[in-house]
Design an enzyme around this catalytic site. Structure first.
Site, PDB file in Angstrom:
ATOM      1  N   SER A   1       0.825  -1.205   0.000  1.00 25.79           N
ATOM      2  CA  SER A   1       0.000   0.000   0.000  1.00 25.79           C
ATOM      3  C   SER A   1       0.869   1.269   0.000  1.00 25.79           C
ATOM      4  CB  SER A   1      -0.976  -0.032   1.181  1.00 25.79           C
ATOM      5  OG  SER A   1      -1.957   0.965   1.053  1.00 25.79           O
TER       6      SER A   1
ATOM      7  N   ASP B   1      -0.053  -3.912  -4.169  1.00 29.24           N
ATOM      8  CA  ASP B   1      -1.204  -3.019  -4.326  1.00 29.24           C
ATOM      9  C   ASP B   1      -0.841  -1.596  -3.890  1.00 29.24           C
ATOM     10  OD1 ASP B   1      -3.739  -3.063  -5.460  1.00 29.24           O
ATOM     11  OD2 ASP B   1      -4.762  -3.078  -3.534  1.00 29.24           O
TER      12      ASP B   1
ATOM     13  N   ARG C   1       6.401   8.975  -6.126  1.00 29.41           N
ATOM     14  CA  ARG C   1       5.737   7.678  -5.961  1.00 29.41           C
ATOM     15  C   ARG C   1       6.594   6.585  -6.593  1.00 29.41           C
ATOM     16  NH1 ARG C   1       4.131   5.964 -10.857  1.00 29.41           N
ATOM     17  NH2 ARG C   1       3.278   7.425 -12.405  1.00 29.41           N
TER      18      ARG C   1
ATOM     19  N   ASP D   1      12.605   2.664 -10.524  1.00 29.36           N
ATOM     20  CA  ASP D   1      13.221   2.823  -9.203  1.00 29.36           C
ATOM     21  C   ASP D   1      14.195   1.708  -8.842  1.00 29.36           C
ATOM     22  OD1 ASP D   1      11.864   5.191  -8.807  1.00 29.36           O
ATOM     23  OD2 ASP D   1      10.181   4.235  -7.778  1.00 29.36           O
TER      24      ASP D   1
ATOM     25  N   HIS E   1      -7.585  -5.452  -0.871  1.00 33.15           N
ATOM     26  CA  HIS E   1      -6.303  -4.734  -0.766  1.00 33.15           C
ATOM     27  C   HIS E   1      -5.269  -5.608  -0.065  1.00 33.15           C
ATOM     28  CE1 HIS E   1      -3.954  -1.126  -0.985  1.00 33.15           C
ATOM     29  NE2 HIS E   1      -4.013  -0.817   0.300  1.00 33.15           N
TER      30      HIS E   1
END
Length: 298
Positions: free
Chosen positions: A147, A172, A186, A191, A236
């Site tokens: 998350s 997720d 984000r 990355d 989730h």
């Protein structure tokens, strides 16, 4: 994490007004709970300013795995515990559970989302410190985040200066406030050398877009079997449960690669014929796995 759809729309509208690291509280310190085979049950807490005991626990020759919880979480979160236990069942790893719960447990999601930017930068500094003082091998390091934690580990890898992390697993990745956010704040596919995202509540609590080098959408990626809660927290949470299961030696999730356009429009997969394993150990780095993948999990 449960967020009603109205709140989702409100916070994304808030994003338009400005979402940046300058609005973080920046008055908290990230800690790291270290687990190895020699202390698999009781972790040892260290921080950037207090590394006492780390030299005895950290083994440079062992793989290193960082795990981050999400909103309302801390080092005791199920996401961290399940994944840590599965890794240490497989072998001897340096496990660092990222604990930014002093911020993350705030009920104000907007503030916690802002603070995740600061948490990511603090973890980046810790990565650089581990490399400089303890010979951390970036190429043998994975970062796993659930998350909001997915953005924390993405930002950490993004801002580390002494090497490129091998693999990130974004479980997720949080959608509210981040769906329209600039990639600089984000998780993105750039990355790490390999970035894999697992989407189980896409468009609600989770990020709606495929933002990894490879992005997996179990059961279509929005709603998971056995989940009936209105807020989507059950679906989730399936992201880290599926990932933890994928770490079992004999448990493999195989997925088919989809046409991106068809998948986005119909939520159904027109297979390209390529098959890849979701999650697992080691990761898919170097296997040519990229794009969108679909699988059914009952």
């Amino acid at each position: 994490m449960g967020i009603v759809l109205i709140f989702f729309l409100v916070v994304n509208a808030y994003l338009v007004e400005g979402f940046d690291a300058q609005r973080s509280t920046k008055n908290f310190t990230v800690e790291y709970v270290v687990f190895t085979r020699s202390n698999a049950i009781e972790g040892h807490t260290v921080s950037l300013s207090n590394e006492r005991g780390l030299q005895e626990l950290f083994k440079q020759q062992n793989p290193t795995r960082f795990i981050s919880h999400g909103w309302r979480g801390d080092q005791t979160s199920e996401s961290c515990n399940l994944i840590r236990q599965k890794y240490l069942t497989r072998g001897d790893y340096n496990i660092f559970v990222i604990d930014w719960g002093i911020s993350a447990q705030n009920l104000n999601y907007v503030q916690v989302a802002l603070d995740s930017l600061e948490a990511g930068k603090q973890v980046a500094s810790f990565l650089d410190r581990l490399n400089e003082e303890y010979d951390l091998d970036f190429n043998n390091t994975y970062m796993i985040g659930y998350s909001l934690g997915a953005h924390v580990v993405g930002l950490a890898a993004k801002h580390a200066t002494r090497g490129k992390v091998n693999t990130i697993f974004g479980l997720d990745p949080a959608g509210p406030l981040f769906t329209a956010a600039d990639p600089s704040i984000r998780l993105t596919a750039k990355d790490a050398l390999y970035v894999e995202t697992i989407h189980t509540n896409a468009g609600f609590n989770g990020f709606s877009k495929p933002i990894g080098i490879a992005s997996f959408f179990p059961n279509g990626g929005t709603h998971q079997p056995g989940c009936s809660d209105f807020f989507g927290s059950c679906s989730h949470q399936k992201s880290y449960q599926y990932f933890a299961d994928s770490l079992d030696v004999n448990y493999k999730f195989f997925a088919v690669q989809c046409s991106e356009l068809i998948f986005k429009v119909s939520q159904k997969c027109k297979s390209t014929g390529n098959v890849a394993r979701m999650g697992g150990e080691p990761s898919n780095f170097g296997r040519g796995v990229e794009g969108i993948y679909y699988l059914t999990i009952k």
